[in-house]
Write an enzyme that holds these catalytic residues in place. Structure first.
Site, PDB file in Angstrom:
ATOM      1  N   LYS A 200       0.838  -1.202   0.000  1.00 49.51           N
ATOM      2  CA  LYS A 200       0.000   0.000   0.000  1.00 49.51           C
ATOM      3  C   LYS A 200       0.876   1.255   0.000  1.00 49.51           C
ATOM      4  CE  LYS A 200      -3.345   2.189   3.027  1.00 49.51           C
ATOM      5  NZ  LYS A 200      -4.118   2.034   4.242  1.00 49.51           N
ATOM      6  N   GLU A 206      10.691  -4.615   4.240  1.00 49.06           N
ATOM      7  CA  GLU A 206      10.776  -6.020   3.811  1.00 49.06           C
ATOM      8  C   GLU A 206      10.441  -6.142   2.330  1.00 49.06           C
ATOM      9  OE1 GLU A 206       9.206  -4.847   6.435  1.00 49.06           O
ATOM     10  OE2 GLU A 206       9.272  -6.211   8.156  1.00 49.06           O
ATOM     11  N   ARG A 262      -4.846  -4.753   6.656  1.00 52.98           N
ATOM     12  CA  ARG A 262      -5.365  -6.082   7.014  1.00 52.98           C
ATOM     13  C   ARG A 262      -6.779  -6.333   6.484  1.00 52.98           C
ATOM     14  NH1 ARG A 262      -3.988  -2.878  10.975  1.00 52.98           N
ATOM     15  NH2 ARG A 262      -5.503  -1.966  12.408  1.00 52.98           N
ATOM     16  N   LYS A 486       9.088   0.024  13.456  1.00 50.58           N
ATOM     17  CA  LYS A 486       9.781   0.354  12.202  1.00 50.58           C
ATOM     18  C   LYS A 486      10.807   1.468  12.439  1.00 50.58           C
ATOM     19  CE  LYS A 486       5.866  -0.677   9.150  1.00 50.58           C
ATOM     20  NZ  LYS A 486       4.831  -0.109   8.304  1.00 50.58           N
TER      21      LYS A 486
HETATM   22  O1  F6P Z   1       2.355  -4.376   9.847  1.00 47.81           O
HETATM   23  C1  F6P Z   1       2.020  -3.050   9.626  1.00 47.81           C
HETATM   24  C2  F6P Z   1       1.485  -2.865   8.288  1.00 47.81           C
HETATM   25  O2  F6P Z   1       1.300  -1.519   8.129  1.00 47.81           O
HETATM   26  C3  F6P Z   1       0.197  -3.652   8.052  1.00 47.81           C
HETATM   27  O3  F6P Z   1      -0.917  -3.039   8.564  1.00 47.81           O
HETATM   28  C4  F6P Z   1       0.218  -3.792   6.580  1.00 47.81           C
HETATM   29  O4  F6P Z   1      -0.662  -4.776   6.174  1.00 47.81           O
HETATM   30  C5  F6P Z   1       1.667  -4.132   6.345  1.00 47.81           C
HETATM   31  O5  F6P Z   1       2.375  -3.320   7.266  1.00 47.81           O
HETATM   32  C6  F6P Z   1       2.172  -3.921   4.960  1.00 47.81           C
HETATM   33  O6  F6P Z   1       2.087  -2.589   4.561  1.00 47.81           O
HETATM   34  P1  F6P Z   1       2.242  -2.159   3.044  1.00 47.81           P
HETATM   35  O7  F6P Z   1       1.148  -2.795   2.257  1.00 47.81           O
HETATM   36  O8  F6P Z   1       2.167  -0.675   3.039  1.00 47.81           O
HETATM   37  O9  F6P Z   1       3.584  -2.652   2.566  1.00 47.81           O
END
Ligand code: F6P
Length: 519
Positions: A200, A206, A262, A486
């Site tokens: 998102k 990661e 989520r 983070k």
């Molecule tokens: O773990 C925190 C979080 O923000 C989750 O809510 C989300 O699903 C995940 O990291 C991945 O985030 P992104 O889609 O922005 O990489």
């Protein structure tokens, strides 16, 4: 302290709980031979049997009063109408719009145009019109994402294995540990592999590191920069960052800030699922979720499946001090459901202040579990004879297409045997062998495991978490604790990798960093 605990329905429940002390669930069945009929409900292809809970009709009435006092119906309307219910991030939480068949609101219109964009792409890939750098069709899709950008699609893809299209396999890489990507790519051919970079924010460490490693793997495997567009697409709300990475803007599938990570499975984050099972099946998943949305929105609390599940969770958490809940799918295909559920519930309800920022007494439950019958030979012992009160959801699929019907029936018998013994216990003169029983559980039965019923099941759990958030007065849609982790990582990584860092964290962490540096 949250004002909810001062309300009269809350106090009435505290008193009621005391009056139930010593009550056994089995005795409640003796008192009411029709208890199963009274405490079970069927909707949107699901049966919920909640008769094996330590509740009476009065308990449910008091819990319903609590829901009314907390303004649950108004909160449901606020969510569905797109009000800013994620107050700390100043956004709506409109995942329900992702599965609405309507195209009235601006949200719904943009959702449907994205579904059409997905459909056209999925059809090209699955009909082999989309060609890789050597003119070959795509045989492997690797989704790179984490949290909500991984768990939902991975779980649904595995659950829907009966619907996997021939000639295309999906893989899911999430962990920053390079072993995850390396192991996945070991047997893949860059010329026939398509990467979906799902993030998102397009900033998640990661995912960014794995995406860069995947890009390098592709380029090292004889691919060149001009061919990247044939092998990399993205799903993101951050189009600029995805373009900077080198993804063709025409192949960036949008996501919006009003969809929580989520809760994003239903958006283009579901792209690997659609590629793996076809767009019609993906749309059927959405339709199943939408059926549950309508049930949740329109059904009175007493027969509303997500409301009942959420109220029962509140009952155990707040009034019986049960801190943990087991999710036990008696279906190998649903093996990843507990992991998906963990993020859904624990990231949503793992908070210590209410909407005003005041400290609260109760947050969500610790969620864990695994596929039955495996758990029976490991942690069920503690469920049966341990001193903790742990409530469980058993999830079973009535009909499966297999030539091993006997094995399937054994699976269902095992499921029912577990909830039966948990509730009824087992008499024995030897105290070591005696099982006390009186351990509560729900049983959810899907007639068949297909996209529609899976959509209904997942939407049920999303809404049950929302119900709990309203009763606990928690914002279910932010995750500031994760953000804190983070930020800490950025500083610790800098301290670990620089020779002249004098940043100090805490004595243990400082010592661990020193230890690693010496190695
Ligand atoms: O773990 C925190 C979080 O923000 C989750 O809510 C989300 O699903 C995940 O990291 C991945 O985030 P992104 O889609 O922005 O990489």
């Amino acid at each position: 302290m949250s004002t909810h605990t001062d309300s009269s329905p809350w106090k009435a429940l505290v008193a009621h709980q005391k009056s139930l002390s010593g009550q056994s669930i089995s005795a409640l069945f003796s008192d009411n031979p029709e208890r199963f009929d009274h405490f079970s409900v069927e909707a949107a292809g699901l049966l919920l049997d909640y008769s094996k809970n330590l509740v009476t009709a009065e308990t449910l009435e008091l819990l319903t009063n609590l829901a009314e006092e907390a303004g649950l119906q108004k909160a449901i309307s606020a969510m569905f109408s797109g009000e800013v219910i994620n107050t700390t991030e100043n956004r709506p939480a409109l995942h329900v719009a992702l599965r609405s068949p309507e195209q009235n609101t601006e949200f719904e219109k943009i959702v449907h145009s994205t579904l059409d964009q997905m459909e056209s792409f999925v059809n090209k890939v699955t009909s082999w019109q989309w060609q890789g750098c050597n003119g070959d069709p795509i045989t492997d899709v690797v989704n790179i994402g984490i949290g909500g950008s991984d768990l939902g699609p991975a779980m649904v893809y595995e659950a829907m294995s009966d619907y996997h299209l021939d000639g295309i396999r999906c893989h899911f890489v999430s962990n920053i540990d390079p072993a995850h990507l390396e192991q996945t790519l070991e047997e893949l051919n860059p010329a026939t592999t398509l990467f979906v970079i799902a993030s998102k924010t397009f900033t998640t460490l990661e995912t960014m590191l794995n995406a860069q490693a995947a890009r390098a793997w592709f380029l090292n495997g004889n691919g060149n920069e001009q061919d990247l567009g044939k092998h990399f697409v993205a799903v993101s709300a951050n189009v600029d960052k995805a373009s900077d990475f080198g993804i063709d803007p025409g192949n960036i599938f949008p996501l919006w800030d009003w969809v929580g990570g989520r809760f994003s499975l239903w958006s283009a984050i579901g792209l690997p699922v659609a590629l793996g099972i076809g767009m019609d099946n993906f749309r059927a998943l959405l339709a199943g979720a939408n059926e549950m949305d309508i049930h949740f929105q329109k059904t009175r609390f007493e027969t509303n499946i997500p409301v009942l599940l959420g109220l029962l969770d509140i009952w155990y958490t707040c009034f019986l001090q049960a801190e943990s809940k087991a999710i036990l799918p008696y279906s190998q295909k649903l093996e990843l459901l507990p992991a998906w559920m963990q993020q859904l519930s624990m990231e949503s309800l793992g908070k210590s202040v209410d909407s005003d920022g005041s400290v609260i007494d109760f947050s969500g439950q610790i969620i864990w579990g695994s596929a039955g019958t495996n758990g029976q030979h490991s942690f069920h012992q503690l469920l049966h004879q341990g001193t903790h009160l742990i409530h469980a959801d058993f999830i079973a699929v009535a009909k499966v297409e297999t030539d091993k019907q006997e094995q399937h029936e054994q699976l269902l018998a095992n499921c029912f045997a577990q909830s039966h013994i948990l509730m009824c216990g087992k008499e024995d003169d030897d105290p070591h062998k005696k099982v006390l029983g009186n351990k509560p559980s729900n049983t959810l039965i899907l007639k068949k495991l297909y996209p529609h019923s899976l959509g209904s099941l997942l939407a049920t759990y999303e809404h049950s978490v929302f119900v709990q958030s309203v009763l606990l007065d928690i914002n279910a849609f932010d995750q500031w604790g994760v953000e804190a982790g983070k930020t800490a990582n950025t500083h610790i990584y800098a301290a670990m990798t620089s020779t002249d860092s004098d940043e100090s964290f805490d004595p243990s962490t400082d010592a661990l960093i020193d230890y690693l540096k010496k190695l």
